[in-house]
Motif scaffolding. Sequence first.
Motif, PDB file in Angstrom:
ATOM      1  N   MET A  26       0.842  -1.216   0.000  1.00 18.09           N
ATOM      2  CA  MET A  26       0.000   0.000   0.000  1.00 18.09           C
ATOM      3  C   MET A  26       0.873   1.261   0.000  1.00 18.09           C
ATOM      4  SD  MET A  26      -2.881  -1.382   2.685  1.00 18.09           S
ATOM      5  CE  MET A  26      -4.219  -0.216   2.599  1.00 18.09           C
ATOM      6  N   LEU A  27       1.968   1.215   0.739  1.00 15.65           N
ATOM      7  CA  LEU A  27       2.878   2.371   0.752  1.00 15.65           C
ATOM      8  C   LEU A  27       3.469   2.607  -0.634  1.00 15.65           C
ATOM      9  CD1 LEU A  27       4.559   1.589   4.164  1.00 15.65           C
ATOM     10  CD2 LEU A  27       3.458   3.778   3.611  1.00 15.65           C
ATOM     11  N   ILE A  28       3.865   1.521  -1.297  1.00 17.27           N
ATOM     12  CA  ILE A  28       4.427   1.640  -2.651  1.00 17.27           C
ATOM     13  C   ILE A  28       3.377   2.211  -3.603  1.00 17.27           C
ATOM     14  CG2 ILE A  28       5.282   0.303  -4.635  1.00 17.27           C
ATOM     15  CD1 ILE A  28       6.655  -1.570  -2.535  1.00 17.27           C
ATOM     16  N   THR A  29       2.149   1.729  -3.457  1.00 14.92           N
ATOM     17  CA  THR A  29       1.043   2.217  -4.292  1.00 14.92           C
ATOM     18  C   THR A  29       0.850   3.720  -4.117  1.00 14.92           C
ATOM     19  OG1 THR A  29      -0.008   0.068  -4.094  1.00 14.92           O
ATOM     20  CG2 THR A  29      -1.433   1.893  -4.781  1.00 14.92           C
ATOM     21  N   MET A  30       0.893   4.163  -2.874  1.00 15.43           N
ATOM     22  CA  MET A  30       0.695   5.599  -2.645  1.00 15.43           C
ATOM     23  C   MET A  30       1.846   6.405  -3.243  1.00 15.43           C
ATOM     24  SD  MET A  30      -1.236   5.935   0.978  1.00 15.43           S
ATOM     25  CE  MET A  30      -0.318   4.778   1.967  1.00 15.43           C
ATOM     26  N   LEU A  31       3.066   5.872  -3.126  1.00 16.59           N
ATOM     27  CA  LEU A  31       4.220   6.592  -3.691  1.00 16.59           C
ATOM     28  C   LEU A  31       4.102   6.761  -5.209  1.00 16.59           C
ATOM     29  CD1 LEU A  31       7.130   5.102  -1.559  1.00 16.59           C
ATOM     30  CD2 LEU A  31       6.518   7.533  -1.739  1.00 16.59           C
ATOM     31  N   LYS A  32       3.371   5.860  -5.844  1.00 21.89           N
ATOM     32  CA  LYS A  32       3.194   5.969  -7.301  1.00 21.89           C
ATOM     33  C   LYS A  32       2.259   7.125  -7.686  1.00 21.89           C
ATOM     34  CE  LYS A  32       3.611   1.002  -8.198  1.00 21.89           C
ATOM     35  NZ  LYS A  32       2.806  -0.193  -8.525  1.00 21.89           N
ATOM     36  N   HIS A  33       1.542   7.664  -6.689  1.00 22.11           N
ATOM     37  CA  HIS A  33       0.536   8.692  -7.000  1.00 22.11           C
ATOM     38  C   HIS A  33       0.789  10.022  -6.302  1.00 22.11           C
ATOM     39  CE1 HIS A  33      -2.063   6.098  -9.315  1.00 22.11           C
ATOM     40  NE2 HIS A  33      -1.891   5.141  -8.404  1.00 22.11           N
ATOM     41  N   PRO A  88       7.537  -1.555   7.786  1.00 20.38           N
ATOM     42  CA  PRO A  88       7.454  -0.947   6.462  1.00 20.38           C
ATOM     43  C   PRO A  88       7.098   0.533   6.525  1.00 20.38           C
ATOM     44  CG  PRO A  88       5.723  -2.600   6.756  1.00 20.38           C
ATOM     45  CD  PRO A  88       6.654  -2.721   7.914  1.00 20.38           C
ATOM     46  N   PHE A  89       6.235   0.882   7.470  1.00 18.35           N
ATOM     47  CA  PHE A  89       5.852   2.291   7.584  1.00 18.35           C
ATOM     48  C   PHE A  89       7.062   3.132   7.975  1.00 18.35           C
ATOM     49  CE2 PHE A  89       4.238   6.167   9.446  1.00 18.35           C
ATOM     50  CZ  PHE A  89       3.236   6.526   8.557  1.00 18.35           C
ATOM     51  N   MET A  90       7.816   2.650   8.958  1.00 18.27           N
ATOM     52  CA  MET A  90       9.001   3.403   9.406  1.00 18.27           C
ATOM     53  C   MET A  90      10.015   3.558   8.266  1.00 18.27           C
ATOM     54  SD  MET A  90      11.862   2.481  12.231  1.00 18.27           S
ATOM     55  CE  MET A  90      12.585   1.228  11.201  1.00 18.27           C
ATOM     56  N   HIS A  91      10.244   2.462   7.523  1.00 21.21           N
ATOM     57  CA  HIS A  91      11.217   2.534   6.424  1.00 21.21           C
ATOM     58  C   HIS A  91      10.768   3.549   5.365  1.00 21.21           C
ATOM     59  CE1 HIS A  91      12.404  -1.845   7.482  1.00 21.21           C
ATOM     60  NE2 HIS A  91      13.168  -0.991   8.115  1.00 21.21           N
ATOM     61  N   ALA A  92       9.494   3.492   5.003  1.00 21.94           N
ATOM     62  CA  ALA A  92       9.007   4.406   3.965  1.00 21.94           C
ATOM     63  C   ALA A  92       9.096   5.847   4.450  1.00 21.94           C
ATOM     64  CB  ALA A  92       7.573   4.051   3.580  1.00 21.94           C
ATOM     65  N   SER A  93       8.698   6.064   5.711  1.00 25.36           N
ATOM     66  CA  SER A  93       8.719   7.419   6.242  1.00 25.36           C
ATOM     67  C   SER A  93      10.148   7.955   6.356  1.00 25.36           C
ATOM     68  CB  SER A  93       8.024   7.420   7.603  1.00 25.36           C
ATOM     69  OG  SER A  93       8.241   8.624   8.266  1.00 25.36           O
ATOM     70  N   LYS A  94      11.067   7.083   6.711  1.00 23.60           N
ATOM     71  CA  LYS A  94      12.462   7.496   6.917  1.00 23.60           C
ATOM     72  C   LYS A  94      13.212   7.688   5.592  1.00 23.60           C
ATOM     73  CE  LYS A  94      16.068   6.024  10.102  1.00 23.60           C
ATOM     74  NZ  LYS A  94      16.422   4.958  11.028  1.00 23.60           N
ATOM     75  N   TYR A  95      13.026   6.756   4.680  1.00 21.76           N
ATOM     76  CA  TYR A  95      13.824   6.800   3.445  1.00 21.76           C
ATOM     77  C   TYR A  95      13.031   7.268   2.226  1.00 21.76           C
ATOM     78  CZ  TYR A  95      16.787   3.991   6.473  1.00 21.76           C
ATOM     79  OH  TYR A  95      17.530   3.553   7.526  1.00 21.76           O
ATOM     80  N   GLY A  96      11.721   7.394   2.391  1.00 25.74           N
ATOM     81  CA  GLY A  96      10.897   7.754   1.237  1.00 25.74           C
ATOM     82  C   GLY A  96      10.608   9.239   1.152  1.00 25.74           C
ATOM     83  N   ARG A  97      11.615  10.043   1.338  1.00 30.32           N
ATOM     84  CA  ARG A  97      11.434  11.503   1.242  1.00 30.32           C
ATOM     85  C   ARG A  97      12.246  12.018   0.066  1.00 30.32           C
ATOM     86  NH1 ARG A  97       9.174  13.525   6.626  1.00 30.32           N
ATOM     87  NH2 ARG A  97       8.708  11.512   7.571  1.00 30.32           N
ATOM     88  N   GLY A  98      11.677  12.914  -0.690  1.00 35.38           N
ATOM     89  CA  GLY A  98      12.387  13.455  -1.848  1.00 35.38           C
ATOM     90  C   GLY A  98      11.492  13.365  -3.074  1.00 35.38           C
ATOM     91  N   ILE A  99      12.024  12.759  -4.119  1.00 31.94           N
ATOM     92  CA  ILE A  99      11.264  12.655  -5.371  1.00 31.94           C
ATOM     93  C   ILE A  99      10.884  11.194  -5.612  1.00 31.94           C
ATOM     94  CG2 ILE A  99      11.430  12.893  -7.895  1.00 31.94           C
ATOM     95  CD1 ILE A  99      13.460  15.212  -7.245  1.00 31.94           C
ATOM     96  N   ALA A 100       9.599  10.962  -5.834  1.00 28.67           N
ATOM     97  CA  ALA A 100       9.174   9.598  -6.168  1.00 28.67           C
ATOM     98  C   ALA A 100       9.498   9.368  -7.631  1.00 28.67           C
ATOM     99  CB  ALA A 100       7.681   9.440  -5.921  1.00 28.67           C
ATOM    100  N   LEU A 101      10.229   8.317  -7.910  1.00 30.37           N
ATOM    101  CA  LEU A 101      10.593   8.004  -9.288  1.00 30.37           C
ATOM    102  C   LEU A 101       9.534   7.109  -9.918  1.00 30.37           C
ATOM    103  CD1 LEU A 101      14.436   7.394  -8.975  1.00 30.37           C
ATOM    104  CD2 LEU A 101      13.246   9.481  -9.669  1.00 30.37           C
ATOM    105  N   ASN A 102       9.595   7.079 -11.229  1.00 25.17           N
ATOM    106  CA  ASN A 102       8.639   6.274 -11.987  1.00 25.17           C
ATOM    107  C   ASN A 102       9.428   5.147 -12.658  1.00 25.17           C
ATOM    108  OD1 ASN A 102       6.391   5.466 -13.299  1.00 25.17           O
ATOM    109  ND2 ASN A 102       6.108   7.342 -14.496  1.00 25.17           N
ATOM    110  N   PRO A 103       9.615   4.030 -11.988  1.00 28.94           N
ATOM    111  CA  PRO A 103      10.460   2.985 -12.555  1.00 28.94           C
ATOM    112  C   PRO A 103       9.781   2.231 -13.692  1.00 28.94           C
ATOM    113  CG  PRO A 103       9.606   2.294 -10.433  1.00 28.94           C
ATOM    114  CD  PRO A 103       9.025   3.639 -10.707  1.00 28.94           C
ATOM    115  N   ILE A 104      10.593   1.692 -14.570  1.00 32.94           N
ATOM    116  CA  ILE A 104      10.046   0.776 -15.577  1.00 32.94           C
ATOM    117  C   ILE A 104      10.305  -0.619 -15.032  1.00 32.94           C
ATOM    118  CG2 ILE A 104      10.317  -0.086 -17.929  1.00 32.94           C
ATOM    119  CD1 ILE A 104      11.097   2.802 -18.677  1.00 32.94           C
ATOM    120  N   ILE A 105       9.229  -1.381 -14.846  1.00 34.39           N
ATOM    121  CA  ILE A 105       9.355  -2.690 -14.195  1.00 34.39           C
ATOM    122  C   ILE A 105       8.821  -3.778 -15.108  1.00 34.39           C
ATOM    123  CG2 ILE A 105       8.549  -4.105 -12.226  1.00 34.39           C
ATOM    124  CD1 ILE A 105       8.462  -1.543 -10.572  1.00 34.39           C
ATOM    125  N   SER A 106       9.560  -4.863 -15.232  1.00 33.82           N
ATOM    126  CA  SER A 106       8.944  -6.038 -15.852  1.00 33.82           C
ATOM    127  C   SER A 106       9.090  -7.201 -14.872  1.00 33.82           C
ATOM    128  CB  SER A 106       9.551  -6.347 -17.214  1.00 33.82           C
ATOM    129  OG  SER A 106      10.913  -6.588 -17.088  1.00 33.82           O
TER     130      SER A 106
END
Length: 497
Positions: A330-337, A372-390
Amino acid sequence: KKAKMILEKDFKVSEIDERIYGSFIEHLGRAVYGGIYEPGHQLADENGFRKDVIEMVKELGVPLVRYPGGNFVSGYNWEDGVGPREHRPRRLDLAWRTTETNEIGTNEFMQWAKLVNAEVNMAVNLGTRGIDAARNLVEYCNHPSGSYYSDLRISHGVKEPYNIKTWCLGNEMDGPWQIGHKTAEEYGRIACETAKVMKWVDPTIELVACGSSNRSMPTFAEWEATVLDHTYEHVDYISLHQYYGNRDNDIANYLAQSLEMDDFIRSVISIADYIKAKKRSKKTINLSFDEWNIWYHSNEADKLIEPWAIAPPQLEDHYNFEDALLVGCMLITMLKHVDRLKIACLAQLVNVIAPIMTEENGVAWKQTIYYPFMHASKYGRGIALNPIISSPKYDSKDFTDVSYLESTAVYNEEKEELTIFAVNRDLEEALQMECNIRNFDGYQLVEHIVLENENVKQTNAAKKANVAPHSNGNAVLENGIITAQIPKLSWNVIRLA
Ligand code: AHR
């Protein structure tokens, strides 16, 4: 199985608003009384706030806390919670069928928020009350002095205004369970008129209008459109709420529920933009996902709680390892938006469907979802990138084409850090991930954190950190390519700097 990813500095979603790592404290169960506040506890400060809880909240790095509800706010008289404690009334809280002592109110909560370095996202009551109580609360909180309510605050010992920036116009007003439930027309009108006067008192505030209580509400979509039709020029955000649960004990399907969250976010963006088009407006309404989490473990236990108790143990979900994985997704999903999602509140923070639990007169402890919440909050600051994933994909009961690899990345330009967040949804096999970080020259691998467990139903408890992360992931970086094994059913944080 193999998965590939490409990260480019210039493939950006947007700058992340740190308020997406917000949380929520409601006057409900043991969140306030026995949670953040336990005056008799050996670790309580001079105001009764538990210092161990404060430390854990600070470690989570929560920048915003929604308060005081939730369903509670729809029956709340904010005036009951200010001024001398001996004069504060005990009230029946009809939302949760408990007794509210009002020992903690606006000023005490603002004091606590300061201790955890958080701003408050204040909700006003649009259930039993309306325009008048809302504008008076803004005046009490944000007006400097020289008016009845600002001087009342000063007489309560708070000289400086709080300047609370973010405000919610009621809570889940589409739900029949809500005190003062309204139709979309009724709510749209009162939200519009309340928004106008709140902003007349303080034009610097931002307002969140209530969206649907969840995506399955029969009025979903129509509700958002009608409410925004009435309020568009007076509000800044529309809210989303959603809770998930593994009721059928089908983990492959459970972990795919973040796809539904993704769809929910996309739908609300479309509705907001439809109203923008209809009104030929230049203004864009953003999203506040101000309640999100997993909530189902405690449902049966809650039915046994006797009514009218003070702070009974309500909504005390004990989260297991699979819940931590879905929270990661869910955290990853939110970062995509994050181009449109500017506020999100993990509901809730302490004891009530929470990452932090407390024992009466005992320790505070971390649930599985804390990490997971702590990791996202701690390291997920800045610019959310748009990765190309397969990634290889699977189908589940309710979803098709579910990527085994759920992943995104955040680039912190200022700190020169790059962080990849990744979940492997595969029950059986590790994923061999190869990630090309071609234009991140000179970056080195810092650590590969992994949260994994053989038992998906494993929970934590007081003094039992059964589910906790380690830093022994095997990611390596060579010639601009990260190769890493993403263990089956795991949450991963790969950090580079
Ligand atoms: O977070 C628990 C409850 O869930 C909130 O009070 C309400 O808004 C939602 O239904």
